[in-house]
Design an enzyme around this catalytic site. Structure first.
Site, PDB file in Angstrom:
ATOM      1  N   ASP A 155     140.297  14.852  17.095  1.00  0.00           N
ATOM      2  CA  ASP A 155     139.627  14.248  15.943  1.00  0.00           C
ATOM      3  C   ASP A 155     140.638  13.647  14.979  1.00  0.00           C
ATOM      4  OD1 ASP A 155     137.854  13.440  14.038  1.00  0.00           O
ATOM      5  OD2 ASP A 155     137.244  15.437  13.405  1.00  0.00           O
ATOM      6  N   ASP A 353     138.406   5.732  14.410  1.00  0.00           N
ATOM      7  CA  ASP A 353     138.033   7.149  14.457  1.00  0.00           C
ATOM      8  C   ASP A 353     137.729   7.585  15.881  1.00  0.00           C
ATOM      9  OD1 ASP A 353     137.260   9.716  13.750  1.00  0.00           O
ATOM     10  OD2 ASP A 353     135.286   9.122  13.052  1.00  0.00           O
TER      11      ASP A 353
END
Length: 477
Positions: A155, A353
């Site tokens: 992440d 992202d």
């Protein structure tokens, strides 16, 4: 004569509609239907009771566990977008109620290796997490001494890494692997209160022990003891004194993964902690196929591809200090530059992202991309929308699928060419063979655009933090 006039009218209409595309040759991508069906296959399952780590080399691989049911894209990204909005108004280490826990006494920490003239690098395979009930990507690493295996999510939108830990006096969700047991690690230590590391995590304390708390926008959360231990990347590489959250109370839908690996820009992320030992560079390649691995590199590695790296500036926004932004200014589809002013993209910025599935574009840009895609795909059989994807086709019975190529263009001239599977997504549960354009319009409440992990598939994405740049190498895994 009439036929000549008709041909001339058609040519004029074509020039008016396609004029901007004349600056570049039409570009298309194609794959066989058999290849698409193979890409949707599930990876082999792994059993932690029989799984053995490799004895040499960088071969620590992940074989997703069995029994998970993949969450739908809409639910995942809705949750993710709420998380982004939550983080835009509060720290990622927002205060949570203290959790009473008892762990072994603090022991001296082993310092990490001294920086070398040329920082070392290590490679870990990454894999789709579909069989762990997540649409994100995971790596398998080890925590503690001896190492206890954990499959955790990559992440880039988070800083603090965490895993579920025994005794789980609060709550632990169901995961496939055993929870990490600090009592079985000879190198484990809780972080004391009053230290800079504790302050970076929010400064919460329970007596002399530092606590952490992270609450996500979808209501899920993790709280527990801020800890340090050895992080094993593979059988030949490890990082001592790694700070992470030992989760004692973990609420929400995290699939069956064991935790999360924070790759953001904050002080507690893995890249920041590892920078003195491995340098400030990391990269990953997210695989196109569910059945094949990609990789995560910690430290700078020499690209194996002969394709040159396309570097663009890493933009930092003070209101989002942990996020990686890039300055997207235009999109090329099939050799046609969308007639959208650069300000449409730059006004709010674009986040890169790994934890968001799709790419969210400003509404004018999405509408233009979708309409051009539909124009190019004439002749294919339309299919009903697959929420939230509104541009889908039924390719059943076809031998091959041909689509227009898509590239992202950045303000400094860098270009990122997307892979076929970065443009089209083929939902596993959509029957017959349905493929959808993997872009959506950005919701009004969303503060910026996002390039998600689907669009990053097959490319090595290089985060060079010291040089403040991000690189793209297509077709790398």
């Amino acid at each position: 004569m009439a036929s000549q006039r008709s041909a001339l009218y058609f040519l004029l209409a074509f020039l008016l509609f396609c004029g901007p595309s004349l600056a570049a040759s039409p570009r298309y991508l194609s794959v066989s239907v058999d290849s698409v069906l193979g890409s949707r296959a599930q990876a082999p399952c792994y059993d932690p009771d029989t799984y053995e780590a490799p004895t040499s080399g960088n071969k620590l691989s992940v074989r997703p566990s069995c029994g998970g049911t993949k969450r739908d894209i809409l639910a995942h990204d809705r949750d993710r977008l709420r998380t982004v909005r939550e983080r835009s108004s509060s720290s990622s280490s927002s205060a949570m109620p203290p959790v009473p826990v008892t762990f072994p006494p603090i022991i001296p920490l082993t310092p990490g290796p001294a920086p070398a003239a040329e920082a070392p690098a290590t490679t870990i395979p990454d894999h789709t997490g579909t069989n762990l009930d997540t649409l994100e990507f995971v790596v398998v690493v080890g925590f503690g001494t001896p190492a206890q295996t954990a499959a955790i999510i990559l992440d880039t939108g988070s800083d603090l890494s965490w895993i579920q830990c025994k005794p789980c006096s609060g709550h632990c969700y169901r995961q496939h692997d055993p929870d990490f047991d600090p009592a079985k690690s000879s190198s484990y230590a809780a972080v004391p209160c009053g230290t800079p590391v504790c302050a970076a995590a929010g400064g919460m304390c329970n007596g002399t022990t530092c606590l952490y708390g992270v609450q996500y926008g979808d209501g899920s959360s993790t709280t527990g003891v801020l800890s340090r231990d050895t992080l094993t990347f593979n059988s030949s590489s490890k990082f001592t004194g790694f700070t992470f959250g030992c989760g004692e109370k973990n609420i929400g839908d995290f699939g069956e993964v064991d935790g999360l690996l924070g790759l953001g820009r904050g002080k507690l992320s893995l890249p920041s902690q590892a920078a003195p030992s491995f340098g400030g560079v990391f990269s990953y390649c997210l695989p196109s196929y569910n059945t094949t691995p990609g990789y995560l590199n910690i430290g700078a590695t020499k690209p194996t591809s002969t394709v040159p790296v396309q570097y663009t500036a890493m933009i930092k926004k003070p209101q989002y200090p942990s996020f990686y932004f890039i300055e997207l200014v235009s999109i090329n589809i099939g050799g046609y530059i969308l007639p959208v002013p650069p300000s449409v993209f730059t006004k709010t910025g674009t986040l890169l992202d790994s934890g968001t599935i799709l790419t969210y574009l400003p509404p004018p840009a999405y509408t233009s991309l979708r309409d051009r895609f539909k124009f190019t795909m004439q002749g294919n059989k339309p299919a009903p929308p697959y929420e939230p994807l509104d541009t889908c086709y039924d390719f059943t019975g076809q031998g091959a699928i041909v689509i227009p190529a898509v590239s992202f263009n950045f303000s400094d001239g860098a270009v990122f060419d997307l892979d076929f599977y970065g443009i089209m997504i083929f939902p596993d549960d959509a029957k017959p063979l349905i493929g959808c354009l993997a872009f959506v319009s950005r919701p009004a409440a969303m503060p910026f655009s996002i390039v998600g992990n689907t669009q990053q598939r097959a490319a090595e994405v290089i985060y060079d933090v010291p040089s403040q740049k991000i690189g793209f190498i297509p077709i790398s895994c």
